[in-house]
Design a protein around this motif. Structure first.
Motif, PDB file in Angstrom:
ATOM      1  N   ARG A   1      -1.714  -6.462  20.143  1.00  0.00           N
ATOM      2  CA  ARG A   1      -0.295  -6.478  19.761  1.00  0.00           C
ATOM      3  C   ARG A   1       0.271  -5.058  19.673  1.00  0.00           C
ATOM      4  NH1 ARG A   1       0.129 -11.440  15.354  1.00  0.00           N
ATOM      5  NH2 ARG A   1      -1.714 -12.535  16.111  1.00  0.00           N
TER       6      ARG A   1
ATOM      7  N   LEU B   1     -17.903   1.212   8.169  1.00  0.00           N
ATOM      8  CA  LEU B   1     -16.836   0.212   8.321  1.00  0.00           C
ATOM      9  C   LEU B   1     -16.504  -0.514   7.011  1.00  0.00           C
ATOM     10  CD1 LEU B   1     -17.809  -1.347  11.798  1.00  0.00           C
ATOM     11  CD2 LEU B   1     -16.209   0.501  11.321  1.00  0.00           C
TER      12      LEU B   1
ATOM     13  N   VAL C   1      -2.656  -2.907  17.494  1.00  0.00           N
ATOM     14  CA  VAL C   1      -3.799  -3.587  16.875  1.00  0.00           C
ATOM     15  C   VAL C   1      -4.455  -4.478  17.926  1.00  0.00           C
ATOM     16  CG1 VAL C   1      -3.116  -3.566  14.438  1.00  0.00           C
ATOM     17  CG2 VAL C   1      -2.260  -5.383  15.932  1.00  0.00           C
TER      18      VAL C   1
ATOM     19  N   ALA D   1      -4.406 -10.638  11.969  1.00  0.00           N
ATOM     20  CA  ALA D   1      -4.647  -9.788  13.143  1.00  0.00           C
ATOM     21  C   ALA D   1      -3.415  -8.999  13.560  1.00  0.00           C
ATOM     22  CB  ALA D   1      -5.123 -10.648  14.315  1.00  0.00           C
ATOM     23  N   GLY D   2      -2.235  -9.431  13.121  1.00  0.00           N
ATOM     24  CA  GLY D   2      -1.022  -8.740  13.531  1.00  0.00           C
ATOM     25  C   GLY D   2      -0.518  -7.746  12.514  1.00  0.00           C
ATOM     26  N   THR D   3      -0.776  -8.007  11.251  1.00  0.00           N
ATOM     27  CA  THR D   3      -0.120  -7.214  10.208  1.00  0.00           C
ATOM     28  C   THR D   3      -1.047  -6.196   9.551  1.00  0.00           C
ATOM     29  OG1 THR D   3      -0.666  -8.807   8.468  1.00  0.00           O
ATOM     30  CG2 THR D   3       1.398  -9.164   9.672  1.00  0.00           C
ATOM     31  N   THR D   4      -2.305  -6.127   9.993  1.00  0.00           N
ATOM     32  CA  THR D   4      -3.253  -5.207   9.351  1.00  0.00           C
ATOM     33  C   THR D   4      -3.608  -4.076  10.300  1.00  0.00           C
ATOM     34  OG1 THR D   4      -4.186  -7.185   8.317  1.00  0.00           O
ATOM     35  CG2 THR D   4      -5.386  -5.120   8.014  1.00  0.00           C
ATOM     36  N   PRO D   5      -3.163  -2.856   9.987  1.00  0.00           N
ATOM     37  CA  PRO D   5      -3.489  -1.719  10.848  1.00  0.00           C
ATOM     38  C   PRO D   5      -5.005  -1.591  11.028  1.00  0.00           C
ATOM     39  CG  PRO D   5      -1.855  -1.091   9.206  1.00  0.00           C
ATOM     40  CD  PRO D   5      -2.341  -2.467   8.829  1.00  0.00           C
ATOM     41  N   MET D   6      -5.420  -1.078  12.164  1.00  0.00           N
ATOM     42  CA  MET D   6      -6.848  -0.962  12.485  1.00  0.00           C
ATOM     43  C   MET D   6      -7.625  -0.234  11.386  1.00  0.00           C
ATOM     44  SD  MET D   6      -7.087  -2.538  15.368  1.00  0.00           S
ATOM     45  CE  MET D   6      -8.806  -2.211  15.805  1.00  0.00           C
ATOM     46  N   SER D   7      -7.037   0.834  10.868  1.00  0.00           N
ATOM     47  CA  SER D   7      -7.792   1.692   9.952  1.00  0.00           C
ATOM     48  C   SER D   7      -7.975   1.049   8.578  1.00  0.00           C
ATOM     49  CB  SER D   7      -7.106   3.045   9.816  1.00  0.00           C
ATOM     50  OG  SER D   7      -5.777   2.840   9.366  1.00  0.00           O
ATOM     51  N   TRP D   8      -7.240  -0.026   8.312  1.00  0.00           N
ATOM     52  CA  TRP D   8      -7.374  -0.671   7.004  1.00  0.00           C
ATOM     53  C   TRP D   8      -8.330  -1.861   7.037  1.00  0.00           C
ATOM     54  CZ3 TRP D   8      -1.619  -1.181   4.960  1.00  0.00           C
ATOM     55  CH2 TRP D   8      -1.092   0.110   4.817  1.00  0.00           C
ATOM     56  N   ARG D   9      -8.828  -2.177   8.192  1.00  0.00           N
ATOM     57  CA  ARG D   9      -9.614  -3.396   8.329  1.00  0.00           C
ATOM     58  C   ARG D   9     -11.035  -3.248   7.804  1.00  0.00           C
ATOM     59  NH1 ARG D   9      -7.662  -6.143  13.971  1.00  0.00           N
ATOM     60  NH2 ARG D   9      -5.461  -5.948  13.512  1.00  0.00           N
TER      61      ARG D   9
ATOM     62  N   VAL E   1      -8.794 -11.323  11.380  1.00  0.00           N
ATOM     63  CA  VAL E   1      -9.931 -10.398  11.318  1.00  0.00           C
ATOM     64  C   VAL E   1     -11.069 -11.108  10.579  1.00  0.00           C
ATOM     65  CG1 VAL E   1     -10.740  -8.170  10.441  1.00  0.00           C
ATOM     66  CG2 VAL E   1      -8.407  -8.396  11.323  1.00  0.00           C
TER      67      VAL E   1
ATOM     68  N   ASN F   1      -8.278 -10.731   7.397  1.00  0.00           N
ATOM     69  CA  ASN F   1      -6.924 -10.164   7.423  1.00  0.00           C
ATOM     70  C   ASN F   1      -6.185 -10.677   8.642  1.00  0.00           C
ATOM     71  OD1 ASN F   1      -8.115  -7.233   5.913  1.00  0.00           O
ATOM     72  ND2 ASN F   1      -6.378  -8.378   5.122  1.00  0.00           N
TER      73      ASN F   1
ATOM     74  N   THR G   1      -7.805  -7.321  18.120  1.00  0.00           N
ATOM     75  CA  THR G   1      -8.697  -8.078  17.241  1.00  0.00           C
ATOM     76  C   THR G   1      -9.584  -9.022  18.042  1.00  0.00           C
ATOM     77  OG1 THR G   1      -6.967  -8.076  15.572  1.00  0.00           O
ATOM     78  CG2 THR G   1      -8.766  -9.648  15.242  1.00  0.00           C
TER      79      THR G   1
ATOM     80  N   GLY H   1       4.041  -7.558  12.686  1.00  0.00           N
ATOM     81  CA  GLY H   1       2.846  -7.839  13.485  1.00  0.00           C
ATOM     82  C   GLY H   1       2.648  -9.322  13.718  1.00  0.00           C
TER      83      GLY H   1
ATOM     84  N   GLU I   1     -13.462  -8.446   5.141  1.00  0.00           N
ATOM     85  CA  GLU I   1     -12.269  -9.013   4.527  1.00  0.00           C
ATOM     86  C   GLU I   1     -11.457  -9.708   5.624  1.00  0.00           C
ATOM     87  OE1 GLU I   1     -10.462  -6.566   1.210  1.00  0.00           O
ATOM     88  OE2 GLU I   1      -8.836  -6.541   2.685  1.00  0.00           O
TER      89      GLU I   1
ATOM     90  N   MET J   1      -8.307   1.994  18.298  1.00  0.00           N
ATOM     91  CA  MET J   1      -8.178   3.102  17.347  1.00  0.00           C
ATOM     92  C   MET J   1      -7.601   4.332  18.060  1.00  0.00           C
ATOM     93  SD  MET J   1      -9.517   2.177  14.251  1.00  0.00           S
ATOM     94  CE  MET J   1     -10.262   3.573  13.412  1.00  0.00           C
TER      95      MET J   1
ATOM     96  N   ARG K   1       0.820  -1.216   0.000  1.00  0.00           N
ATOM     97  CA  ARG K   1       0.000   0.000   0.000  1.00  0.00           C
ATOM     98  C   ARG K   1       0.850   1.260   0.000  1.00  0.00           C
ATOM     99  NH1 ARG K   1      -5.765   0.352   2.781  1.00  0.00           N
ATOM    100  NH2 ARG K   1      -6.403  -1.810   2.738  1.00  0.00           N
TER     101      ARG K   1
END
Lengths: 433, 433
Positions: free
Chosen positions: A310, B335, A283, B249-257, B299, B247, A285, A377, B245, A276, A221
């Protein structure tokens, strides 16, 4: 300065290695070849610790290493090393080896890159360096770690834990897989274990460098080719359970209910709100939820959900959990619910070695590769090695962030950029002045 | 005025029937006896349509009716009537019978009172009236309806639906139970169906009066002995599904979920908020939820939950669902989730007959019983009968509101208070001037 620091120095001014004939390196081809061991019905790879596909893959890799001029050697855990030994006369001959690599096992219906990329790139990097630059001044090794995923037995990082001595076979010999096969039987049938004639797994490394796919979307991204891992996040995993009262959905007025699922819903919203507000890289979840009795016409008496938090700093994880727990308690009190929680996992954040990280940054600059510092992550063997030896990780992009899936994909040019960085780093540590 | 109204009148001034020897009525004893048919391992009753326990119970009841001076008669559905016929010379002899009763079947691991109370009380009421007052002026019947719960076949209210002609055997003969037995086979093996020699189920009633446990806590909490049911609530049941989607849980920032479970949680909170704001008697329940893939470290890509909305006015149900859907759409949009919904059930609210309700209120006043008008939040056979004939329901308290459980309980004095009301009403309609 430690022995490591003395050796590696930080001579960032030294000229970058000119890389001859990188195009001759067939990374994707070797990854495709490795993925034939354990190729599964869903088009992915299922290669579980000590199973047939795993055994065939590790032995085929040993044969490849030998063909490529590396000395192959197993240990009692089934970790496979390919060694490019320093000249006996060299100053670095007596020093601990610089090791690169990753894990050979996969999840069920996994992809072709997770773990495999670091193993294949390590083998090809050492072969490349040997062919173009000959015997190194300091011994270089690639390791194909036997296990990282915890997919067959309920235990992860067996490869790195056995090397660092954190875990012995005695500790886990009674664990069983889903078919009831004990760990001790599985390792023996694969030809490993303490009676196998191989040397014990425990070994000291001079450094460990792991090249891996990101398993996230950040590099893609943000348009970067290389991620230099700053930290591997700490994790806290809990089960949150809520008890209320089962009631008839038609005959119980709203204000009299003790609705466990209504409570869980407010708590899950609080998780997201608090996460957030804490900001990146935190993060949190909730991926799993159950409600009992789980009928559409009965108010739920019980609800349970998972919570995974995390961050790269322990105090941030702790503060976040503290805030969430306060919110949970308030919601439980408001809705007359009983709250319980159980912590299943608490792993401390692990910062990567600063010196190697700085060297990686210099390489990226000199190679004019677009890079960023980023946390991992996900967990990796590197978090097991870092307390024992200087450790660093290099990430390359994962298309769509997809991992643990047959759809896992990284384009060949991205694989090659990570490979270039690895080769430069190993050259610096293995051949540098 | 209808024939019914003419007959029943509303002569609230007429003196209440003095009830001789109510203490001789062994309601609890007969309920205990009936509960031996289908007594299950959990201490409750499991008596499913046309099964062995059901057959034994219905035939044992027919024998009891006969012993008690009532004429027992089955119809082709297996509904059992006990008739106390009016004198041929009486004015009411040509009129449709006044019927009381409830259902004989139970849920799996059900209680001793749900349905059974109305059947047993009806039998004992007619026997009591016959013994003390002789032949009535208008024919009285008690019916032990074959099925209401929908516990064996995926179809409820078979007894009342076959009597009112809403459903015929042809309509449901191919339904199968969990063992794959077709409805047509089950009814035949129980000795019923169109070849059984019994008369067709379709029958017209002059009125239907159902005595039932409340299955809620309202009477108990508010300290009333009798609930006079004003309406049976309408119901709307839906499945709400949310797609986002999956995703890491460790590698996806909150805002992209695109977190489907986070969306579901906010929606479930909105359900409660909107229902509370709508006020009683509106109830809305989410009792079932699933999240996919349902792993703590992924996620959620999908979530699905049940929604059950009930009220005594259709427009209130519709307005509430409209408000909830608007809230769901806003949450989904915020969301970045996809929302889908499916309606499984829509049952209109059914008001009970005003005249019988008024008569019940007079009886409670004259008997000095603490009573309240209340909706029924659960469905009952009465909602099937009301469109076909004047219908009313009488509730007695359920201890702790517990029903559909071996713990279902109503104290004998509460059972007897409901019985007194029923006897007074049947006396008025069967023996009144």
């Amino acid at each position: 300065m430690t022995e490591f620091e003395t050796f590696m120095g930080s001579e960032t001014e030294e000229p970058i290695l000119p890389l001859p004939q990188l195009a001759e390196v067939k990374l994707q081809g070797m990854l495709d070849w490795l993925s034939t061991f354990g190729a599964d019905a869903k088009g992915g790879v299922t290669r579980l610790l000590y199973d047939k596909a795993w055994c065939e893959a590790q032995h085929a890799l040993a044969a490849r290493m030998e063909q490529m001029g590396l000395l192959p050697e197993f240990d009692q855990s089934g970790n496979l090393y390919g060694t490019l030994r320093a000249a006996d006369s060299a100053a670095g001959a007596e020093q601990l080896p610089i090791v690169t690599g990753s894990h050979i096992d996969s999840v069920v219906y996994g992809g072709r890159y997770d773990g495999a990329y670091g193993v294949v790139a390590g083998v090809l990097a050492l072969e490349y360096l040997r062919r173009h630059f000959g015997t190194p001044k300091r011994t270089l090794q690639v390791v194909s770690l036997c296990e990282e995923e915890g997919s067959r037995f309920p235990f992860a990082y067996w490869g790195s834990r056995s090397i660092t001595g954190i875990t012995s076979l005695e500790d886990i010999r009674h664990l069983t897989d889903k078919d009831g096969i004990p760990f001790s039987q599985a390792i023996r049938e694969a030809g490993f274990g303490s009676d196998s004639g191989y040397r014990p797994a425990a070994q000291k490394y001079g450094a460990f460098i792991e090249l891996h796919i990101e398993q996230g979307q950040v590099l893609e991204r943000l348009g970067h080719s290389i991620g230099i891992v700053s930290d591997i996040v700490g994790q806290k995993r809990l089960s949150i359970s809520i008890s209320g009262e089962a009631n008839h959905a038609g005959t119980t007025p709203m204000s009299w209910r003790k609705d466990a699922l209504a409570g869980a819903a407010e708590m899950i919203t609080a998780v997201r709100t608090i996460a957030m507000a804490a900001g990146e890289p935190l993060v949190a979840t909730v991926g799993r939820i159950t409600a009992e009795p789980g009928l559409g016409n009965v108010v739920a008496a019980h609800a349970e959900f998972s919570l995974d938090i995390r961050h790269i700093r322990q105090e941030s994880i702790d503060r976040c959990w503290h805030d969430m727990l306060q919110a949970f308690l308030e919601i439980a009190s408001k809705l007359q619910l009983e709250l319980n929680w159980e912590e299943h996992l608490s792993v401390a954040p692990i910062p990567m070695n600063e010196q190697i990280t700085a060297d990686l940054q210099n390489i990226c600059k000199q190679e004019q590769l677009s890079y960023m510092h980023m946390p991992s992550g996900a967990g990796h063997d590197s978090q097991i090695f870092q307390p024992a030896c200087p450790t660093a990780m290099i990430f390359v992009p994962s298309q769509g962030g997809i991992s643990h899936s047959p759809l896992e994909f990284t384009a060949e040019e991205d694989l090659m950029r990570g490979f270039r960085v690895l080769v430069q780093l190993l050259y610096k540590y293995g051949y540098g002045s």
